[in-house]
Design an enzyme around this catalytic site. Sequence first.
Site, PDB file in Angstrom:
ATOM      1  N   HIS A 150       0.856  -1.210   0.000  1.00 27.92           N
ATOM      2  CA  HIS A 150       0.000   0.000   0.000  1.00 27.92           C
ATOM      3  C   HIS A 150       0.890   1.257   0.000  1.00 27.92           C
ATOM      4  CE1 HIS A 150      -3.009   2.849   1.488  1.00 27.92           C
ATOM      5  NE2 HIS A 150      -3.938   1.926   1.535  1.00 27.92           N
ATOM      6  N   GLU A 254      -0.891   1.278  -5.223  1.00 30.65           N
ATOM      7  CA  GLU A 254      -0.700   0.026  -4.492  1.00 30.65           C
ATOM      8  C   GLU A 254      -0.725  -1.151  -5.460  1.00 30.65           C
ATOM      9  OE1 GLU A 254      -3.962   0.131  -1.641  1.00 30.65           O
ATOM     10  OE2 GLU A 254      -3.839   2.326  -1.715  1.00 30.65           O
TER      11      GLU A 254
HETATM   12  O1  TA6 Z   1      -6.163   1.677  -0.392  1.00 30.67           O
HETATM   13  C1  TA6 Z   1      -7.170   2.641  -0.234  1.00 30.67           C
HETATM   14  C2  TA6 Z   1      -7.888   2.392   1.091  1.00 30.67           C
HETATM   15  O2  TA6 Z   1      -8.560   1.152   1.069  1.00 30.67           O
HETATM   16  C3  TA6 Z   1      -8.834   3.564   1.341  1.00 30.67           C
HETATM   17  O3  TA6 Z   1     -10.191   3.167   1.253  1.00 30.67           O
HETATM   18  C4  TA6 Z   1      -8.444   4.047   2.744  1.00 30.67           C
HETATM   19  O4  TA6 Z   1      -9.211   3.375   3.723  1.00 30.67           O
HETATM   20  C5  TA6 Z   1      -6.960   3.650   2.772  1.00 30.67           C
HETATM   21  O5  TA6 Z   1      -6.946   2.365   2.179  1.00 30.67           O
HETATM   22  C6  TA6 Z   1      -6.290   3.715   4.125  1.00 30.67           C
HETATM   23  O6  TA6 Z   1      -6.778   2.719   4.977  1.00 30.67           O
HETATM   24  P1  TA6 Z   1      -6.234   2.708   6.515  1.00 30.67           P
HETATM   25  O7  TA6 Z   1      -6.886   1.516   7.143  1.00 30.67           O
HETATM   26  O8  TA6 Z   1      -4.739   2.599   6.437  1.00 30.67           O
HETATM   27  O9  TA6 Z   1      -6.647   4.032   7.081  1.00 30.67           O
END
Ligand code: TA6
Length: 283
Positions: A150, A254
């Site tokens: 991510h 990601e």
């Molecule tokens: O990758 C995008 C995502 O799924 C968004 O929806 C947002 O929730 C982000 O990840 C961050 O998630 P986190 O749990 O690290 O706050």
Amino acid sequence: MATSSIAPPIAMSASGGSIQIYEHGAHLTSWIPADSAPVIWMSSMARFEPGIAIRGGVPIIFPWFGAGRSGDLMPAHGFARTQSWTLHEQSTTGQDAVVSFTLHGSASDDANFPYAFAARYEVRLGSALHLTLTVENTGSLPFTFEEALHTYFSIGDVRQIHIEGLHDCRYLDQADPHGLIVKEQQGAVRFTGETDRIYRSSGQVRIVDPILKRTLTIDKEHSASTVVWNPWIDKAKTMSDFGDDEWPSMVCIEGGNLRESAVFLEAGQRHDMRYSVHVEPIG
Ligand code: TA6
């Protein structure tokens, strides 16, 4: 005894610059190339505490993404990013710096993922950054998992960049107020609001940044999903570990295998996902 802090990061340098990575989540938090500005973004509000995901860097998402394919799993994005991984190897070979970690799980560790697995994560810094996430089914039952690296990238201004490489790709628009709708990308991705998209794409993606005058090129192997995320103004305000004024300076690209691209492993099988980033000056 429960500790209230996590171990300090491992720092390494090589021809490709310097990196920092924590055993906590095997979380890479810094890559400063020898001849460019920092590539990996970190929030100034990030927390470095047991059980808390570090905001920024490269969180390892495993064994589910978000709330999982069932939509009801916690913690968000799985447990790997908040577990302490075990340092496996640390070496500087020639021009490259290599560090790797392992994480093992048994069928009794987590009711949401009642399977035995061995995960291994390698970070290799040469002229580019190479990340490899390997998952092995070490139990007797088959299982299916989701995964993603991510990655938070540091950019000049999200309103000025564009993303190449996703033209014609279908994507799930997680930010559409009308619900999860599948759309098709036309041309480059540009940002005019909260952007949260899961693309069906295994190809190369490029972040073209006219402010920092560079292109960040992302290549993947065995990864069928690419997620593009910027929280924009309102969502940024809802995250206590994300500064209200930080959203223009970052974008997540990601690499993973999510939803219909989740990975199925028979007992004894193994899957490697590779994700690399290299930096090219422009102009
Ligand atoms: O990758 C995008 C995502 O799924 C968004 O929806 C947002 O929730 C982000 O990840 C961050 O998630 P986190 O749990 O690290 O706050």
